[in-house]
Motif scaffolding. Structure first.
Motif: not given
Length: 455
Positions: A23-25, A149-154, A156-164
């Motif tokens: 995710n960081f990468f 900024n908008d794309n980063v939020q999207v 971040f949410l995608a990576l967060f829920y995918t990881t979860l």
């Protein structure tokens, strides 16, 4: 905490660390790629402002931003910074870009700086203004990266829920998998506990579908070990039963004749002589039986073996001569013709005991001369004891080395045997990592062959 839960937790933790790194990468790569594109866009705009519009020579552009409407878009800042870091001219459409103080940076090429603020990412690009081959000012263009900024939020949410979701699925499937993996181990532990409590031998059920994995190998190994322990236990029980039976017989005879002496034989010389003879005979038999039992007990203890290098040739010669003299029977010894030493490493006393057992059996069940054939091979010494006696039935050969087993119990008792000689012989051969085999035909004789490694 159970082992399978810890296994699932460890698997999930490792997956979390891997996903965190990925995710960081992805996040860094996404920011870097977008900021690079924005930087190139701003650098092209700065080049047009300096070359085509010549913004330095036209102060009216700074006083009337409408003249730069094609260049000054929403969420941007354009300013001219002097060598003393003072803002000489500036126009903007977003006041948040003014929060970063102006700073003059001497350079010959454009430089960029991506700044993270409370309102998102902002990009500052400085282009040096060169006159007479020296930098006289810096043109700075800043832009608030709204789309990024908008794309980063999207993202971040995608990576967060995918990881979860991946972690939740990892815990579920990891627990299921660890259950499948550790269930056989759990059954193994239960089986061992059951064996310990009940004292009965049990085996694991190994599924044929898992015949090649490590768990199945563990099950097969456990079953083989239990099989050997059960066989050893049964042999020990049989040995104790046979030993008790063999000991009880001479003791009963001795007791009977002793009582006979006590009651009736004191005045009857013939009866007294018979009783004394029987007691003496059974006492000798009892002594030999006890000696044989002790020999078997000692034969399994390798540390009591006196390992040394010795020559088999004189040992064979001395043993053959001793048997010939003791039993007044001809023993024909055939040795290699070259006269060289037949050296091997072992316990010469136990090897001599082995030879005496084999020759003693040959003498008991044969009236013709006994033959000993010895061969010196590259890595072993082969010895065959051959008699022309009554022979052994093929059905009895596999059980010859069982303790207390006798082909003809009545005849063996008459000759003083207790069925332990060949068992002792086999243990001596195994102790020296050798092999022992028997070939026999009824009425034609028996050949016992032993093969002992030299080293």
């Amino acid at each position: 905490m159970s082992l399978k839960f810890r296994f699932a937790l460890l698997q999930t933790s490792l997956l979390f660390l891997i996903l965190l790194g990925v995710n960081f990468f992805i996040y860094y790569l996404f920011i870097e790629n977008n900021s690079r594109n924005e930087t190139q866009s701003i650098e092209r705009k700065a080049a047009k402002l300096l070359l085509q519009e010549n913004i330095i020579q036209h102060p009216e552009y700074w006083e009337n931003p409408f003249l730069l409407k094609d260049f000054l878009v929403a969420n941007e800042l354009i300013r001219l910074i002097g060598p003393d870091s003072t803002v000489q001219k500036e126009i903007y459409t977003d006041e948040t870009l003014l929060q970063r103080p102006a700073k003059y940076i001497p350079s010959t090429v454009p430089t960029s700086k991506l700044v993270s603020t409370d309102n998102g990412f902002c990009l500052y690009v400085q282009t040096p203004i060169i006159e007479d081959e020296r930098q006289i000012a810096t043109l700075e263009i800043a832009r608030k990266l709204v789309i990024l900024n908008d794309n980063v939020q999207v993202l971040f949410l995608a990576l967060f829920y995918t990881t979860l979701g991946a972690l939740v699925l990892s815990i579920i499937f990891g627990y299921i998998y660890s259950t499948l993996v550790f269930n056989p181990i759990h059954r193994l532990a239960q089986t061992m506990e059951s064996i310990q409590k009940s004292g009965t031998f049990k085996r694991l059920e190994v599924k044929s579908s898992r015949s090649k994995d490590e768990i199945a190998q563990l099950g097969h190994t456990f079953n083989e070990m239990i099989g050997r322990l059960e066989q050893h236990f049964d042999q020990q029980k049989q040995f104790l039963a046979d030993a008790s039976h063999e000991l009880r017989t001479p003791l009963t005879i001795i007791e009977s004749y002793a009582r006979l002496l006590q009651r009736w034989a004191s005045n009857d010389p013939q009866l007294r002589e018979e009783a004394i003879e029987a007691i003496l005979s059974e006492s000798v038999r009892l002594r030999e039986l006890t000696k044989s039992l002790l020999t078997i007990a000692d034969s399994d203890e390798r540390q009591r073996v006196d390992w040394k290098e010795f020559d088999m040739r004189p040992l064979l010669q001395a043993t053959a001569a001793s048997i010939q003299l003791t039993f007044d029977r001809e023993v024909k010894l055939q040795l290699p013709d070259n006269g060289s030493k037949m050296k091997m490493i072992g316990d010469p006393e136990k090897i001599k005991q082995l030879l005496i057992i084999l020759l003693d059996n040959a003498v008991k069940y044969s009236q013709k001369p006994i033959q000993i054939h010895a061969q010196d091979e590259a890595r072993s010494i082969r010895i065959a004891v051959i008699d022309e006696g009554i022979g052994i039935d093929k059905e009895d050969i596999p059980r010859l080395f069982d303790r207390f087993y006798r082909v003809d119990k009545a005849r063996s008792r008459k000759n003083g045997g207790v069925g332990l000689g060949l068992a002792i012989a086999e243990s001596i051969v195994k102790l020296h990592a050798g092999t022992l085999s028997v070939q026999s035909e009824i009425g034609e004789g028996t050949q016992v062959e032993i093969k002992l490694p030299k080293g």
